[in-house]
Design an enzyme around this catalytic site. Structure first.
Site, PDB file in Angstrom:
ATOM      1  N   PRO A  24       0.837  -1.271  -0.162  1.00 37.65           N
ATOM      2  CA  PRO A  24      -0.063  -0.025   0.019  1.00 37.65           C
ATOM      3  C   PRO A  24       0.810   1.191   0.032  1.00 37.65           C
ATOM      4  O   PRO A  24       1.928   1.348   0.801  1.00 37.65           O
ATOM      5  CB  PRO A  24      -0.643   0.087   1.338  1.00 37.65           C
ATOM      6  CG  PRO A  24      -0.661  -1.521   1.776  1.00 37.65           C
ATOM      7  CD  PRO A  24       0.564  -2.056   1.345  1.00 37.65           C
ATOM      8  N   GLU A  25       0.628   2.101  -1.119  1.00 39.36           N
ATOM      9  CA  GLU A  25       1.605   3.387  -0.972  1.00 39.36           C
ATOM     10  C   GLU A  25       0.451   4.577  -0.349  1.00 39.36           C
ATOM     11  O   GLU A  25      -0.825   4.210  -0.254  1.00 39.36           O
ATOM     12  CB  GLU A  25       2.023   3.800  -2.223  1.00 39.36           C
ATOM     13  CG  GLU A  25       3.147   2.532  -2.678  1.00 39.36           C
ATOM     14  CD  GLU A  25       4.066   3.034  -3.482  1.00 39.36           C
ATOM     15  OE1 GLU A  25       4.599   4.411  -3.561  1.00 39.36           O
ATOM     16  OE2 GLU A  25       4.806   2.352  -4.430  1.00 39.36           O
ATOM     17  N   ARG A  55      22.726  16.796  -1.352  1.00 37.08           N
ATOM     18  CA  ARG A  55      22.730  15.441  -1.327  1.00 37.08           C
ATOM     19  C   ARG A  55      23.410  15.020  -2.505  1.00 37.08           C
ATOM     20  O   ARG A  55      22.827  15.329  -3.681  1.00 37.08           O
ATOM     21  CB  ARG A  55      21.182  14.880  -1.673  1.00 37.08           C
ATOM     22  CG  ARG A  55      20.212  15.413  -0.076  1.00 37.08           C
ATOM     23  CD  ARG A  55      20.300  14.392   0.881  1.00 37.08           C
ATOM     24  NE  ARG A  55      19.575  14.672   2.059  1.00 37.08           N
ATOM     25  CZ  ARG A  55      19.087  13.948   2.863  1.00 37.08           C
ATOM     26  NH1 ARG A  55      19.615  12.329   3.144  1.00 37.08           N
ATOM     27  NH2 ARG A  55      18.441  14.225   3.913  1.00 37.08           N
TER      28      ARG A  55
END
Length: 274
Positions: free
Chosen positions: A2-3, A155
DNA sequence: AAAAGGCCCTGGTCGC
DNA sequence: TGCGACCAGGGCCTTT
């Protein structure tokens, strides 16, 4: 898996059956989930009235606060979890580990892989250790290209890995990370900090549209996703790249490529994504 | 601080 | 047909 759209669909599905109801007990058949279900849960929740059901990231939050003290039931579906509303007394099937009893009905958690969670928290829910460090909600206005640009700065990791980091933005799992990067035309291997502001704008727009489309379709990233009332509303979405290694890109017909990033499968079109 | 890898778990698929 | 190997994946945790 499930997202976020599936979790939100689930939340909406169960809320009408929970809000305003009194919890009459719990039934634990298997305590060993991602973390053990608290042994004293029944004593904590029985007799409380449910005020509402909200969501933060993929955590479903059931507000059981009383006038004198805040109290929250925290549910997570992990990879294989689903929630259903059933009549009281319905016999449990395998992998149905937990029930929240609500008089003549119950909320039942099924989770074959047991990566899910059922936890209890008193006090300010935003301060809970699992929630306090979470990043932006992708569908809220606060999640913008500017915010993402600032978060990605410095990043060096591949943008896809950073996108799946919940301390930056929540709810973007493997499927929607792949799909959003395709829609934004961004190579998943690109160093996150190198993305221009313009490309961050495009990526944020792609994430929002991908999630909204899944939400509109009823939430559907998993074959066995089940709606809270048990209807098999699953509606297989047409993915651009996810799971389509070797198949022609739907836009340019170039074969979709697959690689591993952080032990996870990445799919992308070498022609559309630069 | 950030990055990388481990770990939890079961069901489905594949090759032999 | 049976069986073992392998993969899927959210996300916290530990190590580098």
């Amino acid at each position: 898996m499930p997202e976020l759209p599936e979790v939100e669909i689930t939340r909406r599905g169960i809320e009408p059956y929970l809000a305003g109801k009194i919890i009459t007990g719990v039934r634990v058949r298997e305590r060993r989930l991602r973390w053990p279900i608290p042994p004293n849960l029944s004593a904590r929740v029985t007799g409380r009235r449910i005020l509402g059901v909200t969501r933060r990231g993929k955590y479903i939050l059931i507000d059981c606060s009383s006038s004198d003290r805040a109290g929250w039931l925290i549910l997570h579906l992990g990879m294989s979890g689903s929630l259903r509303i059933m009549a009281a007394g319905t016999a449990a099937q395998p992998h149905e580990h937990f029930d929240l009893l609500l008089g003549n009905r119950l909320l039942r958690l099924r989770d074959p892989r047991r990566f899910g969670a059922v936890l209890w928290h008193t006090g300010d829910i935003a301060r809970h250790p699992l929630l306090a460090g979470l990043g932006a909600e992708p569908l809220e206005d606060g999640f913008s290209g500017g915010l993402l640009h600032r978060a990605l700065r410095a990043r060096t990791a591949p943008v896809k890995l950073v996108l799946m980091n919940a301390s930056i933005v929540v709810g973007v799992g493997n499927i929607y990370a792949n799909e959003s990067l395709f829609r934004a035309g961004i190579d998943p291997r690109a160093p996150a900090g190198r993305l221009s502001r313009t490309r961050c704008n495009r990526l944020v727009a792609a994430i929002k549209s991908t999630l909204k489309q899944a939400l509109a379709a009823g939430g559907s990233s998993l074959r066995d996703f089940v709606h809270s009332d048990g209807s098999s509303g699953y509606f297989q979405q047409q993915y651009y790249v996810y799971g389509r290694a070797g198949l022609p890109c739907r836009v340019c017909a170039t074969p979709i490529r697959q690689l591993r990033q952080g032990q996870r499968s990445t799919f992308y079109c070498p022609s559309c994504q630069k």
